[in-house]
Write a protein that holds these residues in place. Structure first.
Motif, PDB file in Angstrom:
ATOM      1  N   ILE A   1       0.838  -1.203   0.000  1.00 58.40           N
ATOM      2  CA  ILE A   1       0.000   0.000   0.000  1.00 58.40           C
ATOM      3  C   ILE A   1       0.874   1.255   0.000  1.00 58.40           C
ATOM      4  O   ILE A   1       0.601   2.230  -0.707  1.00 58.40           O
ATOM      5  N   ALA A   2       1.951   1.229   0.783  1.00 60.19           N
ATOM      6  CA  ALA A   2       2.867   2.376   0.843  1.00 60.19           C
ATOM      7  C   ALA A   2       3.537   2.614  -0.505  1.00 60.19           C
ATOM      8  O   ALA A   2       3.729   3.772  -0.924  1.00 60.19           O
ATOM      9  N   GLN A   3       3.874   1.553  -1.190  1.00 59.39           N
ATOM     10  CA  GLN A   3       4.507   1.686  -2.510  1.00 59.39           C
ATOM     11  C   GLN A   3       3.550   2.300  -3.529  1.00 59.39           C
ATOM     12  O   GLN A   3       3.937   3.156  -4.339  1.00 59.39           O
ATOM     13  N   ILE A   4       2.286   1.870  -3.478  1.00 58.59           N
ATOM     14  CA  ILE A   4       1.277   2.439  -4.385  1.00 58.59           C
ATOM     15  C   ILE A   4       1.086   3.924  -4.096  1.00 58.59           C
ATOM     16  O   ILE A   4       1.032   4.754  -5.000  1.00 58.59           O
ATOM     17  N   ALA A   5       0.986   4.257  -2.792  1.00 58.53           N
ATOM     18  CA  ALA A   5       0.791   5.657  -2.415  1.00 58.53           C
ATOM     19  C   ALA A   5       1.978   6.514  -2.833  1.00 58.53           C
ATOM     20  O   ALA A   5       1.811   7.681  -3.218  1.00 58.53           O
ATOM     21  N   ARG A   6       3.177   5.947  -2.780  1.00 62.62           N
ATOM     22  CA  ARG A   6       4.377   6.705  -3.149  1.00 62.62           C
ATOM     23  C   ARG A   6       4.442   6.933  -4.664  1.00 62.62           C
ATOM     24  O   ARG A   6       4.858   7.995  -5.133  1.00 62.62           O
ATOM     25  N   LYS A   7       4.022   5.939  -5.433  1.00 59.95           N
ATOM     26  CA  LYS A   7       4.109   6.038  -6.890  1.00 59.95           C
ATOM     27  C   LYS A   7       2.932   6.807  -7.496  1.00 59.95           C
ATOM     28  O   LYS A   7       3.105   7.617  -8.404  1.00 59.95           O
ATOM     29  N   GLU A   8       1.715   6.532  -6.994  1.00 59.54           N
ATOM     30  CA  GLU A   8       0.508   7.083  -7.613  1.00 59.54           C
ATOM     31  C   GLU A   8      -0.176   8.148  -6.764  1.00 59.54           C
ATOM     32  O   GLU A   8      -1.154   8.751  -7.209  1.00 59.54           O
ATOM     33  N   GLY A   9       0.312   8.351  -5.545  1.00 64.45           N
ATOM     34  CA  GLY A   9      -0.381   9.236  -4.624  1.00 64.45           C
ATOM     35  C   GLY A   9      -1.458   8.473  -3.878  1.00 64.45           C
ATOM     36  O   GLY A   9      -1.852   7.372  -4.272  1.00 64.45           O
ATOM     37  N   VAL A  10      -1.957   9.059  -2.801  1.00 65.04           N
ATOM     38  CA  VAL A  10      -2.947   8.349  -1.976  1.00 65.04           C
ATOM     39  C   VAL A  10      -4.247   8.082  -2.735  1.00 65.04           C
ATOM     40  O   VAL A  10      -4.985   7.148  -2.406  1.00 65.04           O
ATOM     41  N   LEU A  11      -4.550   8.877  -3.778  1.00 66.87           N
ATOM     42  CA  LEU A  11      -5.758   8.633  -4.567  1.00 66.87           C
ATOM     43  C   LEU A  11      -5.674   7.297  -5.298  1.00 66.87           C
ATOM     44  O   LEU A  11      -6.707   6.728  -5.679  1.00 66.87           O
ATOM     45  N   GLY A  12      -4.467   6.797  -5.503  1.00 67.92           N
ATOM     46  CA  GLY A  12      -4.313   5.499  -6.141  1.00 67.92           C
ATOM     47  C   GLY A  12      -4.805   4.353  -5.263  1.00 67.92           C
ATOM     48  O   GLY A  12      -4.956   3.217  -5.739  1.00 67.92           O
ATOM     49  N   LEU A  13      -5.058   4.636  -3.993  1.00 66.27           N
ATOM     50  CA  LEU A  13      -5.552   3.611  -3.065  1.00 66.27           C
ATOM     51  C   LEU A  13      -7.073   3.515  -3.049  1.00 66.27           C
ATOM     52  O   LEU A  13      -7.627   2.615  -2.424  1.00 66.27           O
ATOM     53  N   GLU A  14      -7.736   4.439  -3.721  1.00 67.80           N
ATOM     54  CA  GLU A  14      -9.204   4.458  -3.682  1.00 67.80           C
ATOM     55  C   GLU A  14      -9.765   3.167  -4.281  1.00 67.80           C
ATOM     56  O   GLU A  14      -9.368   2.727  -5.360  1.00 67.80           O
ATOM     57  N   GLY A  15     -10.673   2.572  -3.549  1.00 71.27           N
ATOM     58  CA  GLY A  15     -11.309   1.338  -4.012  1.00 71.27           C
ATOM     59  C   GLY A  15     -10.513   0.085  -3.729  1.00 71.27           C
ATOM     60  O   GLY A  15     -10.962  -1.018  -4.076  1.00 71.27           O
ATOM     61  N   ARG A  16      -9.360   0.211  -3.101  1.00 74.13           N
ATOM     62  CA  ARG A  16      -8.545  -0.977  -2.808  1.00 74.13           C
ATOM     63  C   ARG A  16      -9.248  -1.816  -1.736  1.00 74.13           C
ATOM     64  O   ARG A  16      -9.677  -1.313  -0.710  1.00 74.13           O
ATOM     65  N   GLU A  17      -9.320  -3.110  -1.988  1.00 69.85           N
ATOM     66  CA  GLU A  17      -9.966  -4.018  -1.051  1.00 69.85           C
ATOM     67  C   GLU A  17      -8.928  -4.606  -0.096  1.00 69.85           C
ATOM     68  O   GLU A  17      -7.871  -5.074  -0.520  1.00 69.85           O
ATOM     69  N   VAL A  18      -9.255  -4.568   1.185  1.00 72.97           N
ATOM     70  CA  VAL A  18      -8.392  -5.161   2.211  1.00 72.97           C
ATOM     71  C   VAL A  18      -9.263  -5.998   3.137  1.00 72.97           C
ATOM     72  O   VAL A  18     -10.483  -5.821   3.200  1.00 72.97           O
ATOM     73  N   GLY A  19      -8.630  -6.910   3.862  1.00 71.99           N
ATOM     74  CA  GLY A  19      -9.395  -7.822   4.704  1.00 71.99           C
ATOM     75  C   GLY A  19      -9.890  -7.220   6.000  1.00 71.99           C
ATOM     76  O   GLY A  19     -10.877  -7.692   6.566  1.00 71.99           O
ATOM     77  N   SER A  20      -9.239  -6.175   6.479  1.00 75.27           N
ATOM     78  CA  SER A  20      -9.587  -5.593   7.775  1.00 75.27           C
ATOM     79  C   SER A  20     -10.451  -4.345   7.608  1.00 75.27           C
ATOM     80  O   SER A  20     -10.043  -3.400   6.927  1.00 75.27           O
ATOM     81  N   PRO A  21     -11.645  -4.304   8.224  1.00 71.21           N
ATOM     82  CA  PRO A  21     -12.461  -3.084   8.187  1.00 71.21           C
ATOM     83  C   PRO A  21     -11.735  -1.892   8.798  1.00 71.21           C
ATOM     84  O   PRO A  21     -11.912  -0.756   8.345  1.00 71.21           O
ATOM     85  N   PHE A  22     -10.932  -2.145   9.816  1.00 78.46           N
ATOM     86  CA  PHE A  22     -10.165  -1.078  10.473  1.00 78.46           C
ATOM     87  C   PHE A  22      -9.176  -0.474   9.486  1.00 78.46           C
ATOM     88  O   PHE A  22      -9.066   0.758   9.366  1.00 78.46           O
ATOM     89  N   LEU A  23      -8.460  -1.310   8.766  1.00 75.06           N
ATOM     90  CA  LEU A  23      -7.494  -0.827   7.771  1.00 75.06           C
ATOM     91  C   LEU A  23      -8.214  -0.138   6.622  1.00 75.06           C
ATOM     92  O   LEU A  23      -7.747   0.894   6.123  1.00 75.06           O
ATOM     93  N   SER A  24      -9.354  -0.682   6.223  1.00 77.91           N
ATOM     94  CA  SER A  24     -10.132  -0.067   5.152  1.00 77.91           C
ATOM     95  C   SER A  24     -10.567   1.346   5.534  1.00 77.91           C
ATOM     96  O   SER A  24     -10.520   2.278   4.716  1.00 77.91           O
ATOM     97  N   GLN A  25     -10.970   1.516   6.792  1.00 76.23           N
ATOM     98  CA  GLN A  25     -11.351   2.834   7.284  1.00 76.23           C
ATOM     99  C   GLN A  25     -10.163   3.797   7.237  1.00 76.23           C
ATOM    100  O   GLN A  25     -10.304   4.964   6.847  1.00 76.23           O
ATOM    101  N   GLY A  26      -8.981   3.316   7.610  1.00 79.59           N
ATOM    102  CA  GLY A  26      -7.791   4.156   7.575  1.00 79.59           C
ATOM    103  C   GLY A  26      -7.401   4.548   6.161  1.00 79.59           C
ATOM    104  O   GLY A  26      -7.007   5.697   5.911  1.00 79.59           O
ATOM    105  N   ILE A  27      -7.510   3.610   5.225  1.00 79.01           N
ATOM    106  CA  ILE A  27      -7.189   3.918   3.824  1.00 79.01           C
ATOM    107  C   ILE A  27      -8.142   4.974   3.275  1.00 79.01           C
ATOM    108  O   ILE A  27      -7.731   5.887   2.544  1.00 79.01           O
TER     109      ILE A  27
END
Length: 258
Positions: free
Chosen positions: A83-109
């Motif tokens: 996730i950090a690599q994606i954010a570094r290359k594409e910016g945090v907007l590149g994380l939009e819609g990313r699916e993760v297993g933890s609701p807590f992590l999803s909320q943080g993203i």
């Protein structure tokens, strides 16, 4: 599914049941008055210590002890580094819609995508973490109370049985049922405390510690991502959450790779 909890509880019950069946008729160990005193009494006394909502929430939390399993720490670190690599290359907007297993992590993203500051993310997720801890502690408290009350109710049933027996010594037919109540209530109380309530309380306490640690890991990673920290530095930082053996193994791997 946490098979350790399931196998442990079911295995213990089957072991006792086998001993009963091999020793004598199982019907001897079934006594409705004793069950009424211990099971009913334990549930009602524990209910008096908590609200309806807290009482029934504890049983939902107990189900999680069987069904819920946190991801491995190393898997979570790998996911967060990606996730950090994606954010570094594409910016945090590149994380939009990313699916993760933890609701807590999803909320943080989602907070990252919304442009929240690192301080805001840490503050909001820390509050969410505290709420999760409180809920898990509540489940632990209810089952710990149950483990305390069940043997006491068994002792009360034993005293009731002894009083009934002593008050009817002239009638030999009444001695047997009264003695059954006296002995079986103690047995039921010990079984509920030792084989059900205490293991579930301990499992919930373990889950509390594991989930708190995992959420702390997520918070540290998300704050570092928002601050633009290098993914390699984030990985090194998060490795502190690994057990010592795995941490040393990772360090050796990094040294060999470098």
């Amino acid at each position: 599914m946490d098979f350790a909890t399931l196998i442990g509880l079911v295995g213990a019950i089957l072991l006792i049941a086998s001993a009963v069946i091999l020793g004598t008729s199982p019907g001897v160990f079934i006594n409705p008055p004793s069950l009424l005193i211990v099971v009913g009494g334990t549930l009602l006394v524990v209910l008096s210590k908590f609200s309806f909502g807290q009482f029934f929430w504890a049983f939902k939390a107990a189900v999680r002890a069987f069904k819920f399993k946190l991801p491995e720490t190393q898997e979570s670190i790998d996911e967060l580094v990606e996730i950090a690599q994606i954010a570094r290359k594409e910016g945090v907007l590149g994380l939009e819609g990313r699916e993760v297993g933890s609701p807590f992590l999803s909320q943080g993203i989602q907070m990252l995508v919304d442009g929240q500051t690192a301080a805001t993310i840490k503050q909001l997720l820390s509050k969410e973490r505290l709420m999760t801890l409180d809920h898990n502690r509540l489940g632990t408290k209810v089952f710990t109370a149950m483990a305390d009350v069940a043997p006491a109710m068994g002792m009360i049933g034993t005293l009731i049985g002894l009083v009934q027996m002593l008050s009817n010594m002239e009638d030999p037919k009444s001695i047997g049922p009264a003695m059954a109540v006296a002995l079986l209530t103690t047995l039921y109380g010990a079984m509920i405390a030792t084989m059900i309530a205490n293991p579930i309380a301990d499992k919930l306490s373990l889950r509390l510690t594991e989930e708190a640690r995992m959420q702390s890991l997520y918070i540290d990673a998300l704050v570092a991502i928002q601050e633009g920290t290098n993914p390699r530095i984030i990985e090194q930082m998060l490795s502190s959450y690994l057990p010592p053996g795995e941490r040393e193994k990772n360090n050796d791997t990094e040294t060999a790779t470098g």
